[in-house]
Scaffold this motif. Structure first.
Motif, short mmCIF file in Angstrom:
data_model
loop_
_atom_site.label_atom_id
_atom_site.label_comp_id
_atom_site.label_asym_id
_atom_site.label_seq_id
_atom_site.Cartn_x
_atom_site.Cartn_y
_atom_site.Cartn_z
N ALA A 144 0.82 -1.21 0.00
CA ALA A 144 0.00 0.00 0.00
C ALA A 144 0.86 1.26 0.00
N LEU A 145 2.02 1.19 0.63
CA LEU A 145 2.93 2.34 0.67
C LEU A 145 3.72 2.49 -0.63
N GLY A 146 3.54 1.55 -1.56
CA GLY A 146 4.22 1.64 -2.85
C GLY A 146 5.60 1.02 -2.87
N TYR A 147 5.93 0.26 -1.85
CA TYR A 147 7.24 -0.41 -1.83
C TYR A 147 7.25 -1.53 -2.86
N SER A 148 8.39 -1.75 -3.48
CA SER A 148 8.49 -2.77 -4.53
C SER A 148 9.63 -3.73 -4.25
N GLY A 149 9.56 -4.88 -4.91
CA GLY A 149 10.54 -5.93 -4.73
C GLY A 149 9.83 -7.27 -4.66
N GLU A 150 10.56 -8.34 -4.89
CA GLU A 150 9.96 -9.65 -4.86
C GLU A 150 11.01 -10.70 -4.54
N ALA A 151 10.54 -11.88 -4.15
CA ALA A 151 11.39 -13.03 -3.88
C ALA A 151 12.45 -12.72 -2.83
N LEU A 152 12.03 -12.09 -1.75
CA LEU A 152 12.94 -11.85 -0.63
C LEU A 152 12.90 -13.08 0.26
N MET A 153 14.02 -13.79 0.34
CA MET A 153 14.03 -15.14 0.88
C MET A 153 14.97 -15.26 2.08
N VAL A 154 14.76 -16.32 2.84
CA VAL A 154 15.78 -16.87 3.74
C VAL A 154 16.24 -18.15 3.06
N HIS A 155 17.54 -18.29 2.80
CA HIS A 155 18.02 -19.42 2.01
C HIS A 155 19.42 -19.84 2.43
N GLY A 156 19.92 -20.89 1.75
CA GLY A 156 21.26 -21.39 2.01
C GLY A 156 22.32 -20.58 1.28
N ALA A 157 23.56 -21.08 1.34
CA ALA A 157 24.73 -20.42 0.75
C ALA A 157 25.07 -19.15 1.53
N CYS A 158 25.88 -18.26 0.94
CA CYS A 158 26.34 -17.07 1.66
C CYS A 158 26.34 -15.89 0.71
N SER A 159 25.22 -15.72 0.01
CA SER A 159 25.09 -14.65 -0.97
C SER A 159 23.75 -13.98 -0.80
N SER A 160 23.74 -12.64 -0.82
CA SER A 160 22.50 -11.91 -0.58
C SER A 160 22.37 -10.72 -1.50
N SER A 161 21.15 -10.54 -2.00
CA SER A 161 20.77 -9.31 -2.68
C SER A 161 19.39 -8.92 -2.16
N GLY A 162 19.34 -8.71 -0.84
CA GLY A 162 18.09 -8.42 -0.17
C GLY A 162 17.56 -9.59 0.65
N CYS A 163 18.29 -10.70 0.65
CA CYS A 163 17.86 -11.90 1.37
C CYS A 163 18.70 -12.11 2.63
#
Length: 284
Positions: free
Chosen positions: A88-107
């Motif tokens: 509702a506030l207009g925030y955008s983004g998708e597929a924000l995850m908790v996952h394995g490995a050691c790499s993040s782009s928002g996760c």
């Protein structure tokens, strides 16, 4: 605790920790285990747009459909960003995850073994009938010391809202009821069965009474924060791009990017921005 008992997850960015809580025989949540986060990206503060590399902050729900057994990062589950308020506030983004490995782009990234344990606990509770699991994502442990240390951050007013939900959980060891209205989260409100439909609209009249024990904690923390504000501000913590739990920072320094990737995940996915991970947090 039982394997099928209700689950709740808490995430703390600055400390790079993920906590798994389960309902015990008393009917209240108790800490099952704390997991070190290998990598998260961005800075302290909420995620607002696609590509900002921010890991989210707020309250989310994980259902059976959120679990991904075929993730490119071994296993994962979707946090559900943007939630209703964020959308509702207009925030955008998708597929924000908790996952394995050691790499993040928002996760939030953990070792394969740790995400395997967390995934199994979530799956057992959801299969046993828990409709969804609440995830609470915070910038840091919501202590007076941390809030006072970040007194000049533009997100302080947002964090103080999150703190109310944190306080309810810490005092009562139960899942706070989350509503969304007046452009913010509200907690434990009884709107007479008329849950707010529009997160941007004013909150309906509520018949709820404040919980004395939660209010007492809030007042105690406020008094402590005010005392701390009279002291010289500490040196600020800044992030080039997210953080990494100290145990993984030590391994990265000792063994390098390639060996750390091999140690945390069988897929050996490259560590995201290792130089930034080693530089963060740094003090001005």
């Amino acid at each position: 605790m039982t394997p099928e008992g209700a689950v709740l997850i808490r995430i703390f960015k600055m400390e790079s920790e993920l906590e798994v809580w389960k309902v015990d025989r008393s009917g209240k949540y108790a800490l099952l285990k704390t997991y070190p986060i290998c990598r998260w990206s961005g800075k302290l503060g909420p995620k607002t747009k696609t590509g900002d590399r921010q890991a989210p902050e707020g309250f989310y729900r994980v259902s059976m459909g959120s679990l991904n057994p075929n993730s490119q990062f071994f296993l994962s589950f979707n946090l559900g960003y943007p939630n209703r308020l964020e959308a509702a506030l207009g925030y955008s983004g998708e597929a924000l995850m908790v996952h394995g490995a050691c790499s993040s782009s928002g996760c939030f990234a953990l070792t394969d073994q740790n995400i395997g344990e967390i995934y199994a606990v979530l799956q057992a509770a959801l299969k046993a009938g828990q409709p969804s699991v609440q995830v609470q994502a915070f910038p840091f442990h919501m202590t007076p010391e941390n809030l006072a240390a970040h007194r000049d951050d533009p997100n302080v007013s947002f964090w103080l809202i999150l703190k109310r939900g944190n306080d309810i959980f810490e005092v009562e060891r139960r899942e706070p009821k989350i509503s969304m209205c007046d452009r913010r989260y509200v907690f434990d409100r009884d709107f007479g069965g008329r849950e707010p439909g529009n997160p941007l609209a004013a909150c309906p009249a509520s018949t709820s009474r404040p919980e004395p024990s939660v209010d007492a904690k809030a007042m105690k923390d406020l008094n402590r924060s005010e005392a701390l504000l009279k002291l010289p501000p500490p040196k600020s913590i800044a992030y080039q791009d997210g953080g990494m739990h100290p145990q993984f920072r030590a391994l990265l320094k000792k063994f390098g990017e390639k060996e750390l990737a091999e140690r945390v995940s069988e897929i050996k996915y490259p560590i995201s921005r290792p130089d930034a991970a080693l530089a963060d947090p740094y003090r001005n």
